[in-house]
Design an enzyme around this catalytic site. Structure first.
Site, mmCIF file in Angstrom:
data_model
loop_
_atom_site.group_PDB
_atom_site.id
_atom_site.type_symbol
_atom_site.label_atom_id
_atom_site.label_comp_id
_atom_site.label_asym_id
_atom_site.label_seq_id
_atom_site.Cartn_x
_atom_site.Cartn_y
_atom_site.Cartn_z
ATOM 1 N N ILE A 118 50.954 66.567 118.461
ATOM 2 C CA ILE A 118 51.639 65.515 117.689
ATOM 3 C C ILE A 118 51.371 65.786 116.215
ATOM 4 C CG2 ILE A 118 51.953 63.057 117.247
ATOM 5 C CD1 ILE A 118 50.759 62.406 119.935
ATOM 6 N N ASP A 119 52.355 66.257 115.505
ATOM 7 C CA ASP A 119 52.206 66.380 114.060
ATOM 8 C C ASP A 119 52.712 65.060 113.471
ATOM 9 O OD1 ASP A 119 51.501 67.823 111.679
ATOM 10 O OD2 ASP A 119 53.634 67.755 111.224
ATOM 11 N N ASP B 83 50.886 72.179 117.862
ATOM 12 C CA ASP B 83 50.463 70.867 117.371
ATOM 13 C C ASP B 83 51.083 69.825 118.314
ATOM 14 O OD1 ASP B 83 49.744 68.568 116.106
ATOM 15 O OD2 ASP B 83 50.233 69.285 114.088
ATOM 16 N N THR C 168 50.140 62.269 113.622
ATOM 17 C CA THR C 168 49.405 61.375 114.531
ATOM 18 C C THR C 168 49.246 59.986 113.917
ATOM 19 O OG1 THR C 168 48.242 63.232 115.518
ATOM 20 C CG2 THR C 168 47.224 61.080 115.789
ATOM 21 N N GLU D 46 45.658 72.293 117.906
ATOM 22 C CA GLU D 46 44.962 71.388 116.993
ATOM 23 C C GLU D 46 43.743 70.742 117.633
ATOM 24 O OE1 GLU D 46 47.204 68.105 115.282
ATOM 25 O OE2 GLU D 46 45.535 67.710 113.917
ATOM 26 N N ASP E 12 50.201 73.007 111.904
ATOM 27 C CA ASP E 12 51.195 72.183 111.196
ATOM 28 C C ASP E 12 52.342 73.043 110.665
ATOM 29 O OD1 ASP E 12 49.576 69.785 111.356
ATOM 30 O OD2 ASP E 12 48.315 70.648 109.786
HETATM 31 C C1 IPD Z 1 48.956 66.248 109.436
HETATM 32 C C2 IPD Z 1 50.298 65.794 108.980
HETATM 33 C C3 IPD Z 1 50.226 65.374 107.527
HETATM 34 C C4 IPD Z 1 49.775 66.491 106.651
HETATM 35 C C5 IPD Z 1 48.502 67.105 107.152
HETATM 36 C C6 IPD Z 1 48.566 67.434 108.630
HETATM 37 P P1 IPD Z 1 48.441 65.787 112.056
HETATM 38 O O1 IPD Z 1 49.000 66.664 110.794
HETATM 39 O O2 IPD Z 1 51.217 66.836 109.111
HETATM 40 O O3 IPD Z 1 51.468 65.016 107.040
HETATM 41 O O4 IPD Z 1 49.544 65.978 105.367
HETATM 42 O O5 IPD Z 1 48.331 68.283 106.414
HETATM 43 O O6 IPD Z 1 47.294 67.880 109.035
HETATM 44 O O7 IPD Z 1 46.987 65.603 111.815
HETATM 45 O O8 IPD Z 1 49.179 64.521 112.047
HETATM 46 O O9 IPD Z 1 48.738 66.674 113.204
#
Ligand code: IPD
Length: 316
Positions: free
Chosen positions: A114-115, A112, A117, A91, A243
């Site tokens: 931290i999914d 990823d 963040t 990411e 993600d």
């Molecule tokens: C996001 C989260 C969020 C989702 C977004 C993602 P991130 O990832 O998973 O819930 O709605 O599509 O991009 O930016 O926290 O790694």
């Protein structure tokens, strides 16, 4: 607990898979990724609740912290040191990982750090380290670790999905009317007027039909909830390959289905996903969404290309 959970990624007999160019020892990949995710989880746990600040990326609500970058670097550098010939997609694009490229047959790590963040910044404990290992364009290994809630989800292709070492299955729910559905209310979708109406109309549609609609702020967490049977379905028009790379395998190995929200095949680069406990529920969700679909810029397209149907979505 970690060791036990990760042992589930290892089969009893040795598995060696012939990739297009290289011979891939998936056991070795599993051992290495477990070791690194364990270290990364310690780092995330230690940083939780002590955020020093954050930066923004594409917009004021797209957040990144030093911890995201540190964890990604730890994972990518560690994996690359062991598997220098593999492909890396991450990411944050640290340690030479690519943020946008075509998925090939090559062994590919999709990370990823931290999914969730935004959750991490706010101390809302739905933040996960998520790593998927893909080979020949299909997922082989998945690991999702939420260290603050002590949840470790693992899956290996054809060998099932596990939570903290225990086998998990989807709920088996076949009726949308009896389902709990996950949907992310992503800020970028809400800010773009051409997408907002679609997003909200879909949310209302789901709310009216299903038992309930929930959101965690972490796409992989949503998919883990479907995999463990705590939620029945999830869909989103926005997430990136990082993600989805681990969650897609977790749902499938738990007996669920992962597809495109318009009903076609799941395409990890498409920024579109629908996961469901059963094919029957998946079809009902697809029917409810109908032509209220959003297409974002694909992850494997060079920046700047228009999204395929953005011009035919009208603001009101
Ligand atoms: C996001 C989260 C969020 C989702 C977004 C993602 P991130 O990832 O998973 O819930 O709605 O599509 O991009 O930016 O926290 O790694």
């Amino acid at each position: 607990m970690f060791r036990f959970a990760c042992l589930r990624l290892l089969p009893l007999e040795k598995a060696s898979i012939r990739g297009s160019a290289t011979h891939v020892d998936v056991d070795q990949c599993a051992v290495e990724v477990c070791r690194l995710v364990d270290r990364a989880a310690g780092h995330l746990r230690a940083a939780s609740g002590k955020i020093r600040g954050f930066e923004t990326k594409l917009n004021s609500k797209d957040l990144v912290t030093a911890t995201d970058r540190e964890i990604e670097e730890l994972l990518i550098k560690g994996l690359r040191g062991r598997f220098p010939e593999h492909v890396y997609i991450g990411e944050e694009g640290t340690a030479g990982a690519s943020t946008g490229r075509k998925l090939t047959e090559e062994p590919t790590w999709i990370v990823d750090p931290i999914d969730g963040t935004t959750n991490f910044v706010h101390g809302f404990h739905c933040s996960c380290i998520s790593v998927g290992f893909w080979l020949n364009k299909q997922p082989e290994l998945a690991i999702c670790h939420n260290p603050t809630l002590e949840l470790i989800f693992t899956a290996r292709r054809n060998r099932g999905a596990y939570l903290n070492g225990e086998s998990i299955r989807t709920s088996g729910q076949t009726e949308l009317e009896r389902s709990l559905i996950m949907q992310e209310l992503n800020a970028e979708n809400l800010e773009r007027c051409e997408h907002r109406d679609i997003l909200l109309a879909n949310a209302v549609g789901m709310l009216l039909k299903a038992h309930a609609l929930r959101t965690t702020g972490s796409a992989v967490m949503d998919m883990c909830l479907v995999a463990m049977g705590a939620a029945d379905g999830y869909y989103e028009f926005y997430p990136h390959a990082w993600d989805l790379a681990a969650g897609a395998l977790l749902v499938r190995e738990a007996g669920g289905v992962v597809m495109d929200p318009a009903g076609g095949e799941f395409d990890i680069m498409s920024r579109r996903v629908l996961a469901a406990a059963t094919p029957e529920l998946g079809s009902q969700m697809v029917r409810l969404l109908g032509d209220r679909q959003i297409y974002h810029h694909r992850d494997d397209e060079p920046p700047g290309n228009p999204t395929p149907n953005s011009s035919r979505i009208r603001c009101v």
